[in-house]
Design a protein around this motif. Structure first.
Motif, PDB file in Angstrom:
ATOM      1  N   ASP A 149       0.814  -1.205   0.000  1.00 53.76           N
ATOM      2  CA  ASP A 149       0.000   0.000   0.000  1.00 53.76           C
ATOM      3  C   ASP A 149       0.849   1.256   0.000  1.00 53.76           C
ATOM      4  O   ASP A 149       2.078   1.200   0.135  1.00 53.76           O
ATOM      5  N   PHE A 339      -7.916  -2.801   0.536  1.00 56.75           N
ATOM      6  CA  PHE A 339      -8.377  -1.428   0.763  1.00 56.75           C
ATOM      7  C   PHE A 339      -9.824  -1.421   1.255  1.00 56.75           C
ATOM      8  O   PHE A 339     -10.182  -0.697   2.188  1.00 56.75           O
ATOM      9  N   PHE A 345      -4.364   1.683   0.960  1.00 53.06           N
ATOM     10  CA  PHE A 345      -4.582   2.116  -0.417  1.00 53.06           C
ATOM     11  C   PHE A 345      -3.568   1.506  -1.371  1.00 53.06           C
ATOM     12  O   PHE A 345      -2.365   1.518  -1.099  1.00 53.06           O
TER      13      PHE A 345
END
Length: 428
Positions: A149, A339, A345
């Motif tokens: 991420d 996510f 993310f």
């Protein structure tokens, strides 16, 4: 990944590491189950959103059994990692690496597999944002981690608390409040004056993203201490002034008091890398659903705070299978699911243009299209900040305690002198 937080544990004895990492000090345990399945151990920290993905992988690969070693915070996880690297045994087959500790890991890159060599042949570097790959590529071209991420920055805020202070709370109205750090702290003064309550949760949670907007961290690209030559003193003074003005709730991030602070409406704004959404949701609880909002306007234009990698140490017994699992976990499809689960993310280019990601909304935050918002924020990050070998140590054991001291009444000038002493000591 994200979650830069409480202080780094000092224990280095094997018994202490066991307590912190919940793992044995030997070779890592059996590599097969009684029914002949290959056991793959995966060491992570905080929330990667992988629990359901592990089940999915096991269902599709019936010869594999995954055991997760999950540490509550990043500092003890990395202390365990470095201790066991030095010992030559005891690491998991797949070890997560947080970007704040990446420079230390890169200095020990010979102890990790080159994923270009042992990873699946269809995994190409253009799977990820280029700066994400560059940060984990050695000078001789070895890739020692698959990106998981990133932490593109936005600002979260309580609409109801701003309204109670007669301040704008809609998406357009807050743009002026969050346009720059000057306007952010000016708005904080306004909020404190109107309500007598804190504007943000803690000094270190504001200092860190401000620092992360600099080109280099606490070291320059020659790995020389840069804390006296960059803007950190100015940032420290600016945050300290806000503290003295009553803007900080003085809550140590990730502590029980900090978690309760969300439920008790102890502060009105929260620096919000993408992975913080889950923390706000979990800690604030259902009573505050719809009261939190997230703004794409971020002081200074944007930045990145956090992000991790999955690596395969050479100590492992099942390195090819470990690389296969790490590659699968860091594919766009899986990272989108992570996510959805925990707000981590994706760093994968295809994920960032996927309608599945871009159309994701979060009802807790008023139905905001959080996938699109954070994808736009991610594209504002031009490059990864360069971090030196003790960057994570300085952040967690020097800067954060110094800012906490300011919150408890220490003069900012005295706290800054302590920072300089601690940083120089850590850099030796």
């Amino acid at each position: 990944m994200r979650y830069r937080r409480a202080g780094l544990a000092k224990a280095v004895a094997c018994t202490a590491v066991v307590a912190l990492a919940a793992s044995a000090c030997g070779s890592g345990g059996s590599t097969t189950t009684s029914d002949g399945k290959t056991v793959l151990t995966v060491a992570t920290f905080n929330e990667f959103g992988y629990e359901e993905l592990f089940k999915e992988y096991e269902a599709a690969n019936t010869n594999i059994k995954i055991e997760q070693r999950k540490t509550g915070q990043g500092a003890p996880h990395h202390q365990n990692l470095f201790t066991k690297l030095a010992a030559g045994s005891g690491l998991a087959d797949v070890e997560a690496i947080e970007e704040g500790y990446l420079a230390q890991v890169m200095s020990k890159s010979s102890q990790f597999e080159d994923l270009k060599e042992i990873g699946p042949s269809d995994v190409r570097e253009d799977r990820w944002l280029q700066w994400k790959v560059d940060a984990v590529t050695t000078k001789d071209g070895k890739l020692i981690g698959y990106g998981t991420d990133i932490g593109p920055l936005a600002m979260c805020y309580r609409k109801d608390l701003l309204e109670a202070a007669n301040m704008p709370s809609d998406a357009e109205g807050v743009k002026a409040l969050f346009e720059s750090w000057d306007t952010y702290f000016a708005a904080g003064d306004q909020y404190v004056k109107a309500t007598g309550k804190a504007w943000f949760d803690s000094a270190s949670q504001v200092f860190n993203p401000m620092h992360n907007q600099e080109k280099v961290g606490y070291f320059d690209q020659d790995d020389k201490l840069a804390i006296e030559s960059n803007n950190d003193k100015k940032i420290f003074e600016q945050v300290s002034a806000a503290v003295q003005g009553g803007q900080s709730a003085k809550l140590v991030a990730w502590s029980d008091e900090w978690k309760r602070g969300f439920k008790e409406s102890a502060f009105a704004t929260k620096v919000c890398p993408s992975w913080m959404l889950g923390g706000i949701r979990d800690n604030s609880g259902p009573d505050h659903k719809g009261k939190w909002a997230v703004s794409a306007t971020f002081p200074g234009g944007g930045g990145n705070w956090g992000g991790s990698y999955l690596s395969v140490p050479k100590q492992g017994k099942n390195k090819a299978e470990a690389a296969k699992l790490a590659a699968w976990l860091t594919a766009p499809e899986q990272q989108i699911k992570a996510f959805t689960a925990k707000g981590t993310f994706p760093s994968q280019t295809q994920a960032l243009i996927s309608p599945e990601l871009l159309n994701q909304t979060d009802e807790y935050f008023g139905g905001e299209k959080v996938g699109l918002l954070f994808a736009e924020q991610a594209n504002k990050v031009p490059a990864a900040q360069y971090k030196g070998p003790e960057d994570g140590t300085i952040q967690e054991t020097v800067l954060s305690p110094a800012l906490q001291a300011v919150e408890q009444g220490t003069a900012p000038a005295d706290a800054w002198n302590t920072v300089l002493e601690g940083a120089k000591k850590a850099a030796k």
